[in-house]
Write an enzyme that holds these catalytic residues in place. Structure first.
Site, PDB file in Angstrom:
ATOM      1  CE  LYS A 248     -62.646 -11.156 -63.186  1.00  0.00           C
ATOM      2  NZ  LYS A 248     -61.847 -10.008 -62.729  1.00  0.00           N
TER       3      LYS A 248
ATOM      4  CG  ASP B  69     -62.668  -8.716 -66.096  1.00  0.00           C
ATOM      5  OD1 ASP B  69     -61.982  -8.301 -65.154  1.00  0.00           O
ATOM      6  OD2 ASP B  69     -62.178  -9.394 -67.023  1.00  0.00           O
TER       7      ASP B  69
HETATM    8  N1  GLU Z   1     -62.889  -6.867 -62.952  1.00  0.00           N
HETATM    9  C1  GLU Z   1     -62.225  -5.941 -62.090  1.00  0.00           C
HETATM   10  C2  GLU Z   1     -61.027  -6.618 -61.458  1.00  0.00           C
HETATM   11  O1  GLU Z   1     -60.392  -7.429 -62.082  1.00  0.00           O
HETATM   12  C3  GLU Z   1     -63.162  -5.274 -61.101  1.00  0.00           C
HETATM   13  C4  GLU Z   1     -63.890  -6.202 -60.178  1.00  0.00           C
HETATM   14  C5  GLU Z   1     -64.939  -5.505 -59.310  1.00  0.00           C
HETATM   15  O2  GLU Z   1     -65.058  -4.299 -59.375  1.00  0.00           O
HETATM   16  O3  GLU Z   1     -65.606  -6.237 -58.597  1.00  0.00           O
HETATM   17  O4  GLU Z   1     -60.622  -6.335 -60.355  1.00  0.00           O
END
Ligand code: GLU
Length: 451
Positions: free
Chosen positions: A130, A170
């Site tokens: 992340k 996100d």
């Molecule tokens: N931010 C989204 C999550 O919390 C998607 C992450 C992604 O697609 O890599 O899963």
């Protein structure tokens, strides 16, 4: 040979707290998982000896960097950027980028930790990561957002790659931001490759990706209800948030015959007793994506709706609840209010929206409770499919991806039931998600030895 004198959960958590001082969100996320994992590995010596949970709870690396940019008034602004690469045992690091004033190392470490379990649960080969920044896109012009994204990527590009780490969106990072970041990555590296997901269709994005998190959370809810011979039709739902996840959850809920009565943002929530139908959802999408407005404007547009300033929607009577805004947006009292008002199921579109005390209320009341790492995994799952399509240089159509999302959510629900079934018709979805997510990563790590 190591001593098999196991550390107990209290000692383990003491260590986590000591090594991560003040990182409350990260400690909360580890605590929520540790309880179930300690129980699961109690009789599994190999996991203890290899210190698997201790290793998953220590990110592979945390990269932090300065992001300088110039605003429209020619002021030089300085933000901090991060990429937390938590674990790549089962695939390249994968997880979104968040731009929000609340972003700090603790928040990103919790999200990267959760992502590791979530991505494992999808069954696709993706590790957990992340990233983000404390940059607040609210009120910024398009050119300011572009300059920030370019500056952010000018450092981030060194740490990512289609087989290394594949970020996505996100909170605060949608199609616009992904476009600016992808453009900058391509410009620096002179490579067109699937280094980000959530791209627009024109340059390698996947059908269904924008819808996937919200639709997936409703599919998960439907799976939980079906497991109890119940369904969504005719039920009233309370949804928080008004971004990509919330609006698509509302859309699918409405398609399946449910009635959505609330949406929210950080200023407050709107209650529309008539139901937020597809036309109104389209109006909200336009408000948020194009006009970048506030949800309070909904009550000016639709006269039967009321805006409640500074409040959250959890006291509104409902059968179903979908927290789709952000972490810790639903506390113990609000969980009690939901249960007292007859709510029978909660499906989390956001990551860790319910506090630990709130989760306990749902467990004690034995209502259906789908934690974010299972319920909102549809988004990252379709990101995984976007990676596959980019690697193969093909694109699948909407119907095929829709079917794949439905199947993926069924698979995730099935794994939760496999490891979380408590008998007498009750499924502990938190336990199921934690154990199933853990097991795959843990077994891969065992295969690698001490690395
Ligand atoms: N931010 C989204 C999550 O919390 C998607 C992450 C992604 O697609 O890599 O899963």
């Amino acid at each position: 040979m190591a001593v098999s004198d196991h550390v107990d959960i209290e000692k383990f958590m003491e260590g986590v707290k000591k090594r991560n001082p003040g990182q409350t969100e990260f400690i909360q996320a580890v605590q929520e998982v540790a309880q179930d994992i300690f129980e699961f590995i109690d009789d599994k010596e190999e996991y203890h000896e290899a210190q698997i949970l201790r290793r998953i709870a220590e990110p592979d690396r945390v990269v932090s960097f300065r992001v300088c940019w110039e605003d429209d008034n020619h002021n030089i602004r300085v933000q901090r950027g991060w990429r937390v690469q938590n674990n790549n045992a089962i695939g390249p690091y994968k997880g979104g980028i968040r731009f929000h004033s609340s972003v700090n190392e603790s928040v990103l470490k919790f999200l990267a930790f959760e992502q590791t379990f979530k991505n494992s649960l999808t069954g696709l080969p993706m590790g957990g990561g992340k990233g983000g920044s404390n940059f607040n896109p609210k009120g910024k012009s398009d050119s300011e957002v572009m300059r920030f994204c370019q500056s952010f990527m000018t450092e981030l590009y060194r740490h990512i790659g289609p087989d290394t780490d594949v970020p996505a969106g996100d909170i605060g990072v949608g199609g616009r931001e992904i476009g600016y970041m992808f453009g900058q990555y391509k410009r620096i590296t002179n490579r067109w490759e699937g280094v980000l997901t959530g791209k627009a269709i024109e340059y390698g994005g996947s059908q269904m990706r924008p819808e996937a998190t919200g639709y997936g959370a409703v599919y998960f809810l439907r799976n939980m209800l079906n497991h109890k011979d119940d369904g969504i039709e005719g039920k009233t739902a309370v949804i928080s948030g008004s971004g990509n996840v919330a609006t698509h959850a509302a859309e699918m809920m409405t398609k399946l015959g449910g009635k959505v009565v609330t949406l929210s943002d950080s200023d407050g929530f709107i209650h529309d007793p008539d139901g937020i139908d597809q036309d109104k959802i389209d109006w909200v999408k336009d408000l948020k994506n194009n006009r970048r407005g506030r949800i309070s404007e909904y009550a000016d547009e639709f006269s039967n709706a009321t805006f409640y300033e500074g409040e959250r929607p959890w006291h509104v009577e409902c059968d179903l609840a979908l927290p789709c805004a952000t972490q810790n947006e639903l506390n113990e009292d609000e969980a009690k209010a939901l249960v007292d008002n007859g709510c029978i199921a909660v499906s989390e579109g956001a990551n860790m929206p319910t506090t630990l005390d709130g989760v306990k209320v749902f467990h004690d009341a034995k209502i259906m409770y789908g934690p974010g790492k299972a319920a909102n995994a549809g988004g990252v799952a379709v990101s995984g499919l976007e990676m596959s399509q980019n690697a193969e240089r093909i694109s699948w159509n909407q119907d095929r991806l829709g079917d794949m999302l439905t199947e993926l959510m069924e698979g995730i629900h099935g794994k939760c039931v496999e490891y979380g079934d408590q008998g007498e018709g009750y499924v502990d979805y938190v336990k199921g998600a934690n154990i199933a997510g853990f097991k795959k990563v843990a077994d891969a790590m065992l295969a690698f030895g001490v690395v």
